[in-house]
Write a protein that holds these residues in place. Structure first.
Motif, PDB file in Angstrom:
ATOM      1  N   ALA A   8     121.503  87.460 107.084  1.00 10.11           N
ATOM      2  CA  ALA A   8     120.458  86.535 106.810  1.00 10.11           C
ATOM      3  C   ALA A   8     120.607  85.695 105.535  1.00 10.11           C
ATOM      4  O   ALA A   8     120.750  84.543 105.235  1.00 10.11           O
ATOM      5  N   ILE A   9     120.906  86.675 104.409  1.00  6.95           N
ATOM      6  CA  ILE A   9     121.034  86.229 102.964  1.00  6.95           C
ATOM      7  C   ILE A   9     122.264  85.429 103.002  1.00  6.95           C
ATOM      8  O   ILE A   9     122.316  84.192 102.363  1.00  6.95           O
ATOM      9  N   VAL A  10     123.394  85.851 103.423  1.00 14.71           N
ATOM     10  CA  VAL A  10     124.494  85.291 103.529  1.00 14.71           C
ATOM     11  C   VAL A  10     124.460  83.663 104.088  1.00 14.71           C
ATOM     12  O   VAL A  10     124.925  82.669 103.697  1.00 14.71           O
ATOM     13  N   ASP A  11     123.777  83.563 105.267  1.00  6.46           N
ATOM     14  CA  ASP A  11     123.681  82.452 106.140  1.00  6.46           C
ATOM     15  C   ASP A  11     122.656  81.597 105.401  1.00  6.46           C
ATOM     16  O   ASP A  11     123.120  80.479 105.242  1.00  6.46           O
ATOM     17  N   GLY A  12     121.723  81.943 104.582  1.00  2.00           N
ATOM     18  CA  GLY A  12     120.821  81.162 103.712  1.00  2.00           C
ATOM     19  C   GLY A  12     121.736  80.790 102.751  1.00  2.00           C
ATOM     20  O   GLY A  12     121.377  79.468 102.265  1.00  2.00           O
ATOM     21  N   THR A  13     122.470  81.244 101.946  1.00  2.28           N
ATOM     22  CA  THR A  13     123.312  80.904 101.017  1.00  2.28           C
ATOM     23  C   THR A  13     124.403  79.843 101.458  1.00  2.28           C
ATOM     24  O   THR A  13     124.221  78.460 100.950  1.00  2.28           O
ATOM     25  N   LEU A  14     124.847  79.939 102.633  1.00  2.18           N
ATOM     26  CA  LEU A  14     125.740  79.008 103.342  1.00  2.18           C
ATOM     27  C   LEU A  14     125.046  77.533 103.614  1.00  2.18           C
ATOM     28  O   LEU A  14     125.378  76.483 103.381  1.00  2.18           O
ATOM     29  N   TRP A  15     123.637  77.697 104.117  1.00  2.00           N
ATOM     30  CA  TRP A  15     122.738  76.589 104.336  1.00  2.00           C
ATOM     31  C   TRP A  15     122.450  75.820 102.992  1.00  2.00           C
ATOM     32  O   TRP A  15     122.308  74.664 103.177  1.00  2.00           O
ATOM     33  N   SER A  16     122.217  76.773 101.930  1.00  2.00           N
ATOM     34  CA  SER A  16     121.767  75.978 100.751  1.00  2.00           C
ATOM     35  C   SER A  16     123.024  75.282 100.213  1.00  2.00           C
ATOM     36  O   SER A  16     122.791  74.175  99.685  1.00  2.00           O
ATOM     37  N   LEU A  17     124.311  75.711 100.655  1.00  2.00           N
ATOM     38  CA  LEU A  17     125.412  74.944  99.885  1.00  2.00           C
ATOM     39  C   LEU A  17     125.589  73.543 100.785  1.00  2.00           C
ATOM     40  O   LEU A  17     125.923  72.925 100.199  1.00  2.00           O
ATOM     41  N   VAL A  18     125.330  73.947 102.020  1.00  2.00           N
ATOM     42  CA  VAL A  18     125.459  72.671 103.095  1.00  2.00           C
ATOM     43  C   VAL A  18     124.601  71.583 102.396  1.00  2.00           C
ATOM     44  O   VAL A  18     124.778  70.377 102.586  1.00  2.00           O
ATOM     45  N   ALA A  19     123.251  71.728 102.117  1.00  2.00           N
ATOM     46  CA  ALA A  19     122.417  70.875 101.738  1.00  2.00           C
ATOM     47  C   ALA A  19     122.564  70.210 100.416  1.00  2.00           C
ATOM     48  O   ALA A  19     122.615  69.246 100.093  1.00  2.00           O
ATOM     49  N   PHE A  20     123.367  71.121  99.428  1.00  2.00           N
ATOM     50  CA  PHE A  20     123.925  70.670  98.368  1.00  2.00           C
ATOM     51  C   PHE A  20     125.025  69.724  98.516  1.00  2.00           C
ATOM     52  O   PHE A  20     125.213  68.578  97.864  1.00  2.00           O
ATOM     53  N   SER A  21     125.866  70.154  99.503  1.00  2.00           N
ATOM     54  CA  SER A  21     127.067  69.269  99.770  1.00  2.00           C
ATOM     55  C   SER A  21     126.636  67.726 100.329  1.00  2.00           C
ATOM     56  O   SER A  21     127.034  66.757  99.902  1.00  2.00           O
ATOM     57  N   VAL A  22     125.555  67.824 101.084  1.00  2.00           N
ATOM     58  CA  VAL A  22     124.951  66.687 101.855  1.00  2.00           C
ATOM     59  C   VAL A  22     124.376  65.808 100.787  1.00  2.00           C
ATOM     60  O   VAL A  22     124.492  64.476 100.437  1.00  2.00           O
ATOM     61  N   ALA A  23     123.669  66.336  99.938  1.00  2.00           N
ATOM     62  CA  ALA A  23     123.273  65.702  98.732  1.00  2.00           C
ATOM     63  C   ALA A  23     123.940  65.119  97.621  1.00  2.00           C
ATOM     64  O   ALA A  23     124.098  63.888  97.417  1.00  2.00           O
ATOM     65  N   THR A  24     125.129  65.896  97.569  1.00  2.00           N
ATOM     66  CA  THR A  24     126.235  65.384  96.720  1.00  2.00           C
ATOM     67  C   THR A  24     126.814  64.007  97.382  1.00  2.00           C
ATOM     68  O   THR A  24     126.805  62.903  96.448  1.00  2.00           O
ATOM     69  N   TRP A  25     127.358  64.081  98.550  1.00  2.00           N
ATOM     70  CA  TRP A  25     128.057  63.045  99.012  1.00  2.00           C
ATOM     71  C   TRP A  25     126.821  61.803  99.404  1.00  2.00           C
ATOM     72  O   TRP A  25     127.426  60.652  99.330  1.00  2.00           O
TER      73      TRP A  25
END
Length: 235
Positions: A8-25
Motif C-alpha cells: 500500500a505504501i509503494v502504491d501510494g507513492t506511485l499514485w503521488s508521482l502520477v499526480a506530480f506528473s499530471v500537474a507537471t504536464w
C-alpha cells in the motif's frame, strides 16, 4: 510491517508521482500556451506602436483587440500616468512627471512578472521533491523484496522480481525530469520577456521626454467633448 501495508505504501507513492506528473504536464501546457499568446500579442502591439506617426497617435491606440498583452498593458500604464499627471492633483500623482512615469512603468513590469511567474514555484517544488518521494517508495519496495526473501527463504527471481520492479518504477525520475526541464525553460523565457519589457520601458520614457511628458485625452474622449460642447452652444 505486513506485506499488504508495504504494498500500500509503494502504491501510494506511485499514485503521488502520477499526480506530480499530471500537474507537471498540465502546467507545461498552460505556460506554453501563455507564452505563445503573449509573444504574438507583444509583436502585434509593438508593430502598431512603432508604426504610429507620433507619441500622441500611439497613445490613441487605446484598449482595442490589438492593444493586448504585456507590452500593451505597460504602454497603457505609462499613458495613464501621463494623463493623470495633468488632470489629477493628489499625493499619488505628485512630483516630477518623469519620476511618476518611471514608477508606474516599474510597477506594471512587476505585475507582469508576477503573472508570468505563477506556476513556476509548483514546477520547482515537484522537481526538487519528486526524487525524494520516489526514493521513499524505492526503499519500501526493496524492504518488501527482503521481507519476501526472509519469509520464503528463497532469493529466486519469482520472489524478488515483483517488489524490485515496483521499487525501480517508484524512483520519481519520470516526474522530476520534465518538471526541472520545464522550470529552466520557462525561467529563461521569463528573463527574456522581462528584458524586452525593460527595453520597451526605456524607449517609452525617451519618447515621453521628447513629448515633454504630455499627452492629450484619447481621441474618442476629445470627440465626445467637442460634440457635447456643440450641442450646448446650439441648444
Amino acid at each position: 510491517m505486513s506485506i499488504v501495508n508495504t504494498t500500500a505504501i509503494v502504491d501510494g507513492t506511485l499514485w503521488s508521482l502520477v499526480a506530480f506528473s499530471v500537474a507537471t504536464w498540465t502546467l507545461i501546457l498552460v505556460k506554453g500556451i501563455q507564452h505563445l499568446r503573449l509573444g504574438g500579442q507583444n509583436r502585434r502591439y509593438l508593430r502598431l506602436f512603432w508604426s504610429a506617426k507620433d507619441f500622441q497617435a500611439a497613445a490613441d491606440l487605446g484598449n482595442g483587440e490589438s492593444a493586448t498583452g504585456p507590452a500593451a498593458r505597460l504602454a497603457n500604464a505609462g499613458f495613464g500616468a501621463l494623463r493623470a499627471a495633468v488632470s489629477t492633483h493628489d499625493l499619488e500623482h505628485s512630483g516630477d512627471r518623469q519620476e511618476l512615469l518611471e514608477r508606474h512603468l516599474r510597477q506594471q513590469i512587476h505585475k507582469e512578472r508576477r503573472s508570468l511567474e505563477s506556476g513556476l514555484a509548483v514546477l520547482a517544488s515537484i522537481g526538487s521533491t519528486a526524487p525524494f518521494v520516489g526514493l521513499f517508495g524505492t526503499v519500501w519496495g526493496i524492504m518488501h523484496a527482503l521481507t519476501d526473501i526472509s519469509r520464503t527463504g528463497s532469493a529466486s527471481l519469482y520472489v524478488v522480481a515483483g517488489p524490485i520492479g515496483e521499487a525501480l518504477v517508484a524512483t520519481g525520475i519520470a516526474a522530476a525530469v520534465p518538471a526541472v526541464l520545464a522550470y529552466n525553460f520557462f525561467s529563461r523565457r521569463l528573463k527574456l520577456v522581462w528584458a524586452d519589457l525593460d527595453d520597451f520601458a526605456a524607449d517609452f520614457i525617451n519618447l515621453a521626454q521628447r513629448a515633454t511628458f504630455r499627452i492629450e485625452r484619447p481621441a474618442a474622449v476629445r470627440n465626445d467633448a467637442v460634440v457635447s460642447i456643440s450641442k450646448e452652444v446650439f441648444a
